[in-house]
Design a protein around this motif. Structure first.
Motif, PDB file in Angstrom:
ATOM      1  N   HIS A   1       0.822  -1.223   0.000  1.00 20.73           N
ATOM      2  CA  HIS A   1       0.000   0.000   0.000  1.00 20.73           C
ATOM      3  C   HIS A   1       0.844   1.256   0.000  1.00 20.73           C
ATOM      4  CE1 HIS A   1      -3.419  -2.554   0.580  1.00 20.73           C
ATOM      5  NE2 HIS A   1      -2.840  -3.093   1.629  1.00 20.73           N
ATOM      6  N   CYS A   2       1.809   1.354   0.953  1.00 17.84           N
ATOM      7  CA  CYS A   2       2.552   2.609   1.096  1.00 17.84           C
ATOM      8  C   CYS A   2       4.015   2.479   0.692  1.00 17.84           C
ATOM      9  CB  CYS A   2       2.448   3.122   2.525  1.00 17.84           C
ATOM     10  SG  CYS A   2       3.380   2.129   3.705  1.00 17.84           S
ATOM     11  N   GLY A   3       4.499   1.259   0.457  1.00 18.89           N
ATOM     12  CA  GLY A   3       5.877   1.072   0.028  1.00 18.89           C
ATOM     13  C   GLY A   3       6.884   1.064   1.161  1.00 18.89           C
ATOM     14  N   ALA A   4       6.425   1.091   2.414  1.00 19.94           N
ATOM     15  CA  ALA A   4       7.345   1.062   3.557  1.00 19.94           C
ATOM     16  C   ALA A   4       8.094  -0.273   3.591  1.00 19.94           C
ATOM     17  CB  ALA A   4       6.570   1.254   4.850  1.00 19.94           C
ATOM     18  N   ASP A   5       9.381  -0.202   3.997  1.00 24.04           N
ATOM     19  CA  ASP A   5      10.193  -1.411   4.113  1.00 24.04           C
ATOM     20  C   ASP A   5       9.804  -2.116   5.411  1.00 24.04           C
ATOM     21  OD1 ASP A   5      12.092  -3.346   4.368  1.00 24.04           O
ATOM     22  OD2 ASP A   5      13.765  -2.061   3.780  1.00 24.04           O
ATOM     23  N   ARG A   6       9.141  -3.236   5.291  1.00 20.39           N
ATOM     24  CA  ARG A   6       8.604  -3.905   6.479  1.00 20.39           C
ATOM     25  C   ARG A   6       9.670  -4.579   7.337  1.00 20.39           C
ATOM     26  NH1 ARG A   6       3.044  -6.304   3.919  1.00 20.39           N
ATOM     27  NH2 ARG A   6       4.553  -7.331   2.578  1.00 20.39           N
ATOM     28  N   ALA A   7      10.925  -4.635   6.817  1.00 22.82           N
ATOM     29  CA  ALA A   7      12.007  -5.195   7.628  1.00 22.82           C
ATOM     30  C   ALA A   7      12.470  -4.183   8.674  1.00 22.82           C
ATOM     31  CB  ALA A   7      13.173  -5.600   6.733  1.00 22.82           C
ATOM     32  N   THR A   8      12.282  -2.897   8.406  1.00 23.13           N
ATOM     33  CA  THR A   8      12.786  -1.869   9.324  1.00 23.13           C
ATOM     34  C   THR A   8      11.691  -0.986   9.907  1.00 23.13           C
ATOM     35  OG1 THR A   8      13.195  -0.461   7.404  1.00 23.13           O
ATOM     36  CG2 THR A   8      15.064  -1.705   8.234  1.00 23.13           C
ATOM     37  N   THR A   9      10.544  -0.918   9.261  1.00 24.52           N
ATOM     38  CA  THR A   9       9.499  -0.028   9.779  1.00 24.52           C
ATOM     39  C   THR A   9       8.157  -0.757   9.830  1.00 24.52           C
ATOM     40  OG1 THR A   9       9.121   0.730   7.529  1.00 24.52           O
ATOM     41  CG2 THR A   9      10.452   2.150   8.920  1.00 24.52           C
ATOM     42  N   THR A  10       7.261  -0.236  10.630  1.00 25.28           N
ATOM     43  CA  THR A  10       5.898  -0.728  10.608  1.00 25.28           C
ATOM     44  C   THR A  10       5.029   0.445  10.167  1.00 25.28           C
ATOM     45  OG1 THR A  10       5.973  -0.324  12.985  1.00 25.28           O
ATOM     46  CG2 THR A  10       5.906  -2.623  12.273  1.00 25.28           C
ATOM     47  N   CYS A  11       4.264   0.231   9.142  1.00 23.65           N
ATOM     48  CA  CYS A  11       3.408   1.297   8.654  1.00 23.65           C
ATOM     49  C   CYS A  11       2.017   1.111   9.260  1.00 23.65           C
ATOM     50  CB  CYS A  11       3.342   1.268   7.138  1.00 23.65           C
ATOM     51  SG  CYS A  11       2.713  -0.284   6.489  1.00 23.65           S
TER      52      CYS A  11
END
Ligand SMILES: [Zn+2]
Ligand SMILES: [Zn+2]
Length: 184
Positions: free
Chosen positions: A148-158
């Motif tokens: 959805h937002c392109g956030a890197d799920r290894a380092t951030t939680t959107c």
């Protein structure tokens, strides 16, 4: 300067069963990979064992080279080394007939041996390009980017909500879809 991947095999051709080893470190640019995953300045380590037979020369070995790419899920840089297997048969004569039941079918796929030299540039090039991974992962369990937002799920939680579909609503959704289509 003559390419060191061109091997003189005259001594092998004189005696069936004779062996020779090729150990060469060549710059990647020599192979003209034209592939962004392989740096032109990278070293390609080629180690091939040659053995002559009554019909030609069998070459078996490997070519090692480093590659760089991006993870297919998170687009992070990924690097690795491949050991591409080299398996070639060079035949003194190219058989005119190919028979399914014949053992020489293998030899029918052989490269013709022209003169008393073998150039390993092309076999190495083809083997390496096949061995370098097309779609690598930075790690097996890479969670990738949020769709959805392109956030890197290894380092951030959107804050995007992952919608878990409830089967009881599926029929209603389908009906709503039909109604929407009708309105358009
Ligand atoms: Zn990744
Ligand atoms: Zn998100």
């Amino acid at each position: 300067m003559a390419s060191t991947l061109v091997v003189n095999v005259l001594d092998l051709l004189r005696r069936a069963g004779a062996e020779k080893r090729v150990d060469v470190v060549a710059a990647a640019r020599q192979f003209d990979f034209a592939d962004s995953r392989i740096d032109d300045n990278a070293d390609v380590e080629v180690a091939i064992e040659l053995e002559s037979s009554s019909t030609g020369i069998v070459a078996h070995g490997a070519a090692r080279v480093g590659w760089t790419s991006v993870c297919r899920r998170c687009l992070r840089p990924v690097a690795g080394t491949v050991a591409a297997e080299i398996d070639e048969v060079f035949s003194r004569e190219v058989p005119k007939h190919r028979r399914e039941s014949d053992e020489s079918v293998v030899a029918a796929d052989a490269e013709p041996l022209i003169g008393d030299q073998i150039d390993f540039t092309l076999p190495v090039r083809e083997a390496v390009l096949l061995a370098v991974p097309d779609a690598p992962l930075c790690r097996d369990d890479c969670p990738g980017l949020c769709p959805h937002c392109g956030a890197d799920r290894a380092t951030t939680t959107c804050s995007c909500v992952t919608f878990v579909r409830d089967e009881r609503w599926a029929a209603l959704d389908a009906l709503r879809g039909t109604l929407d289509d009708a309105v358009e």
